[in-house]
Scaffold this motif. Sequence first.
Motif, PDB file in Angstrom:
ATOM      1  N   GLY A   1      21.188  46.968 154.152  1.00 42.42           N
ATOM      2  CA  GLY A   1      19.909  46.440 153.725  1.00 42.42           C
ATOM      3  C   GLY A   1      19.959  45.022 153.197  1.00 42.42           C
ATOM      4  O   GLY A   1      18.940  44.506 152.722  1.00 42.42           O
ATOM      5  N   PHE A   2      21.126  44.367 153.286  1.00 43.52           N
ATOM      6  CA  PHE A   2      21.238  42.999 152.782  1.00 43.52           C
ATOM      7  C   PHE A   2      20.271  42.061 153.511  1.00 43.52           C
ATOM      8  O   PHE A   2      19.820  42.334 154.628  1.00 43.52           O
ATOM      9  CB  PHE A   2      22.673  42.488 152.930  1.00 43.52           C
ATOM     10  CG  PHE A   2      23.085  42.203 154.359  1.00 43.52           C
ATOM     11  CD1 PHE A   2      22.884  40.953 154.937  1.00 43.52           C
ATOM     12  CD2 PHE A   2      23.668  43.191 155.143  1.00 43.52           C
ATOM     13  CE1 PHE A   2      23.257  40.687 156.251  1.00 43.52           C
ATOM     14  CE2 PHE A   2      24.047  42.939 156.462  1.00 43.52           C
ATOM     15  CZ  PHE A   2      23.831  41.680 157.017  1.00 43.52           C
ATOM     16  N   ASP A   3      19.957  40.941 152.874  1.00 50.28           N
ATOM     17  CA  ASP A   3      19.094  39.931 153.480  1.00 50.28           C
ATOM     18  C   ASP A   3      19.975  38.973 154.288  1.00 50.28           C
ATOM     19  O   ASP A   3      20.831  38.286 153.718  1.00 50.28           O
ATOM     20  CB  ASP A   3      18.341  39.158 152.400  1.00 50.28           C
ATOM     21  CG  ASP A   3      17.278  38.236 152.978  1.00 50.28           C
ATOM     22  OD1 ASP A   3      17.503  37.668 154.067  1.00 50.28           O
ATOM     23  OD2 ASP A   3      16.218  38.084 152.352  1.00 50.28           O
ATOM     24  N   PRO A   4      19.790  38.878 155.607  1.00 53.28           N
ATOM     25  CA  PRO A   4      20.653  38.016 156.424  1.00 53.28           C
ATOM     26  C   PRO A   4      20.634  36.554 155.985  1.00 53.28           C
ATOM     27  O   PRO A   4      21.672  35.886 156.012  1.00 53.28           O
ATOM     28  CB  PRO A   4      20.091  38.171 157.842  1.00 53.28           C
ATOM     29  CG  PRO A   4      19.370  39.469 157.839  1.00 53.28           C
ATOM     30  CD  PRO A   4      18.823  39.616 156.446  1.00 53.28           C
TER      31      PRO A   4
ATOM     32  N   GLY B   1      15.190  32.197 144.880  1.00 55.66           N
ATOM     33  CA  GLY B   1      14.733  32.822 146.109  1.00 55.66           C
ATOM     34  C   GLY B   1      15.680  32.613 147.275  1.00 55.66           C
ATOM     35  O   GLY B   1      16.667  31.877 147.188  1.00 55.66           O
ATOM     36  N   VAL B   2      15.337  33.226 148.394  1.00 51.60           N
ATOM     37  CA  VAL B   2      16.275  33.365 149.506  1.00 51.60           C
ATOM     38  C   VAL B   2      16.855  32.039 149.988  1.00 51.60           C
ATOM     39  O   VAL B   2      18.067  31.933 150.228  1.00 51.60           O
ATOM     40  CB  VAL B   2      15.601  34.144 150.659  1.00 51.60           C
ATOM     41  CG1 VAL B   2      14.339  33.452 151.129  1.00 51.60           C
ATOM     42  CG2 VAL B   2      16.553  34.359 151.825  1.00 51.60           C
TER      43      VAL B   2
ATOM     44  N   THR C   1      23.336  34.549 131.428  1.00 59.00           N
ATOM     45  CA  THR C   1      22.225  33.691 131.822  1.00 59.00           C
ATOM     46  C   THR C   1      22.185  33.615 133.337  1.00 59.00           C
ATOM     47  O   THR C   1      23.215  33.353 133.974  1.00 59.00           O
ATOM     48  CB  THR C   1      22.387  32.279 131.231  1.00 59.00           C
ATOM     49  OG1 THR C   1      22.514  32.381 129.817  1.00 59.00           O
ATOM     50  CG2 THR C   1      21.196  31.406 131.567  1.00 59.00           C
ATOM     51  N   ALA C   2      21.012  33.857 133.917  1.00 59.30           N
ATOM     52  CA  ALA C   2      20.926  33.925 135.379  1.00 59.30           C
ATOM     53  C   ALA C   2      19.493  33.718 135.830  1.00 59.30           C
ATOM     54  O   ALA C   2      18.561  33.575 135.022  1.00 59.30           O
ATOM     55  CB  ALA C   2      21.443  35.277 135.877  1.00 59.30           C
ATOM     56  N   VAL C   3      19.328  33.707 137.149  1.00 61.94           N
ATOM     57  CA  VAL C   3      18.010  33.618 137.757  1.00 61.94           C
ATOM     58  C   VAL C   3      18.021  34.472 139.015  1.00 61.94           C
ATOM     59  O   VAL C   3      19.084  34.838 139.531  1.00 61.94           O
ATOM     60  CB  VAL C   3      17.650  32.142 138.092  1.00 61.94           C
ATOM     61  CG1 VAL C   3      18.510  31.616 139.235  1.00 61.94           C
ATOM     62  CG2 VAL C   3      16.171  31.991 138.401  1.00 61.94           C
ATOM     63  N   THR C   4      16.837  34.805 139.509  1.00 63.50           N
ATOM     64  CA  THR C   4      16.704  35.528 140.761  1.00 63.50           C
ATOM     65  C   THR C   4      15.400  35.075 141.405  1.00 63.50           C
ATOM     66  O   THR C   4      14.767  34.110 140.949  1.00 63.50           O
ATOM     67  CB  THR C   4      16.727  37.050 140.537  1.00 63.50           C
ATOM     68  OG1 THR C   4      16.752  37.715 141.798  1.00 63.50           O
ATOM     69  CG2 THR C   4      15.524  37.531 139.737  1.00 63.50           C
ATOM     70  N   ASN C   5      14.978  35.749 142.461  1.00 64.87           N
ATOM     71  CA  ASN C   5      13.649  35.501 143.010  1.00 64.87           C
ATOM     72  C   ASN C   5      12.615  35.675 141.900  1.00 64.87           C
ATOM     73  O   ASN C   5      12.751  36.553 141.044  1.00 64.87           O
ATOM     74  CB  ASN C   5      13.393  36.494 144.147  1.00 64.87           C
ATOM     75  CG  ASN C   5      12.093  36.233 144.880  1.00 64.87           C
ATOM     76  OD1 ASN C   5      11.021  36.431 144.324  1.00 64.87           O
ATOM     77  ND2 ASN C   5      12.188  35.822 146.119  1.00 64.87           N
ATOM     78  N   SER C   6      11.581  34.845 141.912  1.00 63.02           N
ATOM     79  CA  SER C   6      10.602  34.880 140.818  1.00 63.02           C
ATOM     80  C   SER C   6       9.992  36.263 140.616  1.00 63.02           C
ATOM     81  O   SER C   6       9.616  36.618 139.487  1.00 63.02           O
ATOM     82  CB  SER C   6       9.485  33.861 141.081  1.00 63.02           C
ATOM     83  OG  SER C   6       8.836  34.131 142.315  1.00 63.02           O
ATOM     84  N   MET C   7       9.938  37.076 141.670  1.00 63.84           N
ATOM     85  CA  MET C   7       9.376  38.421 141.532  1.00 63.84           C
ATOM     86  C   MET C   7      10.281  39.354 140.743  1.00 63.84           C
ATOM     87  O   MET C   7       9.833  40.407 140.277  1.00 63.84           O
ATOM     88  CB  MET C   7       9.088  39.019 142.912  1.00 63.84           C
ATOM     89  CG  MET C   7       7.990  38.317 143.686  1.00 63.84           C
ATOM     90  SD  MET C   7       7.602  39.135 145.252  1.00 63.84           S
ATOM     91  CE  MET C   7       9.118  38.813 146.172  1.00 63.84           C
TER      92      MET C   7
END
Length: 219
Positions: free
Chosen positions: A12-15, A172-173, A138-144
Amino acid sequence: MTVSAQVVLFDGFDPLDVIGIYEVLTAGGMVGGEIRPWLVSAEGPRTVPSGTPGIGLTAEAVLDPERPGYVVVPGAVGPVESAPDDDTPTIPVLLARFAQSAAMPLVRRAMENPEVTVATVCGGSVALALAGLLEGRTAVTNSMGNDLLEATGVRVVDARVVDDGDLLSAGGVTSGLDLGLYVLEREAGPRIARSVEAIFEFERRGTVWADRGRVPQPL
């Protein structure tokens, strides 16, 4: 000495999370950056299905938490919410499954290894947070997903790329491209990173956040 970057594949990873940073690091190695990305999985060599129908990638080795260098953890791709009569796993479900998979004990060992820097792209940091590996970091990810990170005890920073020492994270991606260029700059210097920027005709976005330097004063 060539720096290793193990890019972890899971069902299910994002290519784009994978290919963006993989191609940047590969190009860096080709122009003298002495860095070598690998596609790996917890199970070893196998073809791993992504979350995008019809796209899979082949892991060439098992994830080795003792190998010095980088371990890159991508996010997942799929619907954000379930639709009626559609059993396609959502992104939250895929990340939760990954967080409970055989890969996470290996990632935990990598994070405990002082010779390894773990880097996440998009939802990769969410998977690590769900596995209990990012509390206090401390980190970040997609805004959602930033609210979920905060709920697990992560300090979220509004930045394209966050440098927390032995933990790097990107939003984000498409930020995987920025992350890859930052890794090249860290390991091989700005001239190698700039060369790859020119090859890709891509200009990095934003300032990499790190917990150092002066604290800005209110205007």
